[in-house]
Design an enzyme around this catalytic site. Sequence first.
Site, PDB file in Angstrom:
ATOM      1  N   TRP A 272      -9.791   8.756  -1.438  1.00 19.92           N
ATOM      2  CA  TRP A 272     -10.219   7.872  -0.191  1.00 19.92           C
ATOM      3  C   TRP A 272     -11.428   6.894  -0.368  1.00 19.92           C
ATOM      4  CZ3 TRP A 272      -6.833   5.991   2.692  1.00 19.92           C
ATOM      5  CH2 TRP A 272      -5.692   6.694   3.081  1.00 19.92           C
TER       6      TRP A 272
ATOM      7  N   TRP B 158       0.889  -1.324  -0.022  1.00 26.16           N
ATOM      8  CA  TRP B 158      -0.122   0.114   0.084  1.00 26.16           C
ATOM      9  C   TRP B 158       0.925   1.192   0.008  1.00 26.16           C
ATOM     10  CZ3 TRP B 158      -4.670   1.935  -0.100  1.00 26.16           C
ATOM     11  CH2 TRP B 158      -5.285   3.139   0.453  1.00 26.16           C
ATOM     12  N   MET B 159       0.305   2.418  -0.784  1.00 31.08           N
ATOM     13  CA  MET B 159       0.911   3.737  -0.508  1.00 31.08           C
ATOM     14  C   MET B 159      -0.165   4.853  -0.582  1.00 31.08           C
ATOM     15  SD  MET B 159       3.501   5.463  -3.283  1.00 31.08           S
ATOM     16  CE  MET B 159       1.956   5.710  -4.852  1.00 31.08           C
TER      17      MET B 159
ATOM     18  N   TRP C  41      -4.464   0.008   3.645  1.00 33.90           N
ATOM     19  CA  TRP C  41      -4.178   1.094   4.432  1.00 33.90           C
ATOM     20  C   TRP C  41      -3.785   0.213   5.806  1.00 33.90           C
ATOM     21  CZ3 TRP C  41      -4.928   3.235   9.429  1.00 33.90           C
ATOM     22  CH2 TRP C  41      -4.026   4.605   9.490  1.00 33.90           C
TER      23      TRP C  41
ATOM     24  N   PHE D  48       3.013   9.391  10.194  1.00 36.18           N
ATOM     25  CA  PHE D  48       2.200   9.893   9.129  1.00 36.18           C
ATOM     26  C   PHE D  48       2.686  10.905   8.358  1.00 36.18           C
ATOM     27  CE2 PHE D  48      -2.644   9.404  10.906  1.00 36.18           C
ATOM     28  CZ  PHE D  48      -2.431   7.976  10.672  1.00 36.18           C
ATOM     29  N   SER D  49       1.982  11.704   7.553  1.00 40.48           N
ATOM     30  CA  SER D  49       2.582  12.423   6.391  1.00 40.48           C
ATOM     31  C   SER D  49       3.481  13.724   7.081  1.00 40.48           C
ATOM     32  CB  SER D  49       1.387  13.074   5.573  1.00 40.48           C
ATOM     33  OG  SER D  49       0.933  11.995   4.675  1.00 40.48           O
TER      34      SER D  49
ATOM     35  N   GLU E 281      -6.390  18.241   5.323  1.00 39.39           N
ATOM     36  CA  GLU E 281      -5.154  17.506   5.545  1.00 39.39           C
ATOM     37  C   GLU E 281      -4.162  18.386   4.599  1.00 39.39           C
ATOM     38  OE1 GLU E 281      -6.827  13.312   6.534  1.00 39.39           O
ATOM     39  OE2 GLU E 281      -6.798  13.601   4.463  1.00 39.39           O
TER      40      GLU E 281
ATOM     41  N   ASP F  52      -0.377   9.197   0.626  1.00 38.54           N
ATOM     42  CA  ASP F  52       0.484  10.531   0.342  1.00 38.54           C
ATOM     43  C   ASP F  52       1.729  10.442   0.144  1.00 38.54           C
ATOM     44  OD1 ASP F  52      -2.243  10.709   1.680  1.00 38.54           O
ATOM     45  OD2 ASP F  52      -1.288  12.069   3.298  1.00 38.54           O
TER      46      ASP F  52
ATOM     47  N   ARG G  94      -1.900  17.379  12.307  1.00 42.67           N
ATOM     48  CA  ARG G  94      -0.823  16.570  11.456  1.00 42.67           C
ATOM     49  C   ARG G  94      -0.596  17.078  10.240  1.00 42.67           C
ATOM     50  NH1 ARG G  94      -5.890  13.734  11.011  1.00 42.67           N
ATOM     51  NH2 ARG G  94      -6.819  13.632   9.138  1.00 42.67           N
TER      52      ARG G  94
HETATM   53  C1  FRU Z   1      -4.102  12.247   3.903  1.00 44.58           C
HETATM   54  C2  FRU Z   1      -3.834  11.521   5.319  1.00 44.58           C
HETATM   55  C3  FRU Z   1      -3.147  12.415   6.261  1.00 44.58           C
HETATM   56  C4  FRU Z   1      -2.367  11.465   7.190  1.00 44.58           C
HETATM   57  C5  FRU Z   1      -2.093  10.345   6.305  1.00 44.58           C
HETATM   58  C6  FRU Z   1      -2.169   9.041   7.102  1.00 44.58           C
HETATM   59  O1  FRU Z   1      -4.482  11.449   2.967  1.00 44.58           O
HETATM   60  O2  FRU Z   1      -5.093  11.141   6.082  1.00 44.58           O
HETATM   61  O3  FRU Z   1      -3.891  13.457   6.920  1.00 44.58           O
HETATM   62  O4  FRU Z   1      -0.989  12.012   7.478  1.00 44.58           O
HETATM   63  O5  FRU Z   1      -3.044  10.272   5.183  1.00 44.58           O
HETATM   64  O6  FRU Z   1      -1.902   7.789   6.200  1.00 44.58           O
END
Ligand code: FRU
Length: 483
Positions: free
Chosen positions: A289, A19-20, A46, A78-79, A201, A22, A149
Site C-alpha cells: 500500500w 487497477w488491481m 485505486w 470489497f474483498s 485486514e 487483493d 470487512r
Molecule cells: C486490503 C483492503 C481490504 C479491502 C480492500 C479494498 O488491501 O484494504 O481490507 O477489502 O483492500 O480494496
Amino acid sequence: KQSTDKARPYLHFAPKKNWMNDPNGMVYFNGEYHLFFQHNPYDSVWGPMHWGHAVSKDMINWEELDIALSPDDLGMIFSGSAVVDWKNTTGFFPEEPGLVAIFTHHSDRKEGAPAVQSQSLAYSHDNGRTWVKYEHNPVLIHNTKADFRDPKVFWHGELNNWIMVLAAGQAIMIYSSPNLKDWQLESEFGEGIGNHDAVWECPDLFPLPVENSTEKKWVFIVSIGDNPSLPMGSRTQYFVGDFNGKEFIAEHKDVRWLDYGMDNYAGVSFSDIPEEDGRRIYLGWMSNWRYANQVPTTGWRSQMTLPRELSLTTKNGDYLVKQRPVMELNQYFIKNKNTKPIHLNREEISYFINEPYVNATFRITNKDAAEYGLKIHYGERKEAVVFIQPPGKKAILDRSQSGITDFSETFSTKQTVQLEQAEDISMQIIIDASSIELFLNDGEYALTSLVFPNEICERISLFAKDGAMDVVENCISVPSTDF
Ligand code: FRU
C-alpha cells in the site's frame, strides 16, 4: 526478447488494464481455478471497487474474463471469498452445486459519520461467469465498527456449518452459520497478540498437517495495513494454534511474518481444493500500500504472487509455515544448466541468462567469507543483490540499484531475513519481468519483491567476499517456450 511493456509479467497474473489489489474469492470448481480480484475498471489507481475475474487450469496461465461483481446501492465490492455450496445449504442450488461469493459492501458516508461495511452474498449457476446478488443483502452488519470487512468462509465438516473470519479494526471476529445467510458471533481474536501497528485486514484460517507427525494445527493469516511510521509498509503475519469450532487459541504471542519482502499482501488460500489433491494453496497481491498506486507501469497496475503451497513444520520446538511455488510452475521451465560444484574465493562467476524469466536454485556452504550471495543483472548496469551475511546471520535483498526506484523512498529500503545460521543456505529464486521471489531453505523463508528494470535479466552471478564459499548445488532453468 522482451515485450514492449517491460514490467508486464510472464508467470504472474496481472489485469489487462487498470487497477488491481487483493486476490478475492479464490476457489477451485469443475476443473478450473478461479481468481477474483479487487479491481477499478476505470483507472490504473485505486477507485470504485469491483471484482475482476480470471480462470486457469494451472494457476499460472490465467484467462481474464468479464467483471464478476459491480458496485450497487449498498456500495463498492470489497474483498471476500467464494465457496462451493455442495449441500445446497443456501437454497440457491436446487439443481446442482454452484458458487457463492461472500464479500464486503462498502459505502462511504456523509461527513463525520463512519463508512459502512457489511457482508453480502452473490451466487452463480454457470461456473462464475455470471452472478446474482442475494435479494436480502446484506447478511451481516455491525452497528458500531467502521472497519468490518474481508470475510473468508469455509465449510467445517465436523461441525456441519460454515465458519467466517472477518477483520474488524485490529481484531478478527469468528462467526458461524448453517446457510451463509444467518450468522452467529462465536469469538473475537487478536487482543494482546501479534502485531498491531495498523488495521487488520484479509484474514484466513485453515488446518495444516504438521510435517513428519500425525498432528494437525490451525494457521491464522492476518494482513496489517500501512501507516507512515512503518518501515516496510503493509505486511502479513500469521499465528499457529488450535481452533475448537468457536475459538482460535494461539500457541504464541510474538509476531511471525509470512514474508520478509515488501510485496506480498492480502494473500489468502483457495477454497475447495479436492481432497485427493489436499494442498493448501495461497497467493497474495504482489504490491504494498505504501507505493502500489505509484509503481511505474502503464495502463495497468499490480500483479499477484505466484501460487504457493503452504506446509507446516517444526523448528527448534516451534511451528513454522513454509511456502513453495506450486509444482505446476515446473512445466514453464527447462533445466538447461546443472553445473558441477564450484569453489569461490574472493571472486564472482556469472551464468548468462538473457531470458524474460528464470528459475534458479543454489545451495551454498560458507568457508570463511564475510559475505556472499547472488546478483541479478538487468542489462549491463543495473542489479538486484541478495547478500548473505554469516556474522549477523542475515539475508538481505537490495533492490536500490535495480532500475526505476524514484517513485517511492520506501522502495529502496533493504529487505532483511534474520536467519538461525547463514553458513549453509539453499535458495530458490524466481525472476519474472518485474519481480523476484526468493525462497530460502526449502521455503522456510519467503522474500517477495517487485523490481522495475529497463532491461531483462542478462545474467546471474554468485560472489564470495573476503573469503571462500562453496556452491554445492546449482541449477538454472530457463523458459520452456521460445521468445
Ligand atoms: C486490503 C483492503 C481490504 C479491502 C480492500 C479494498 O488491501 O484494504 O481490507 O477489502 O483492500 O480494496
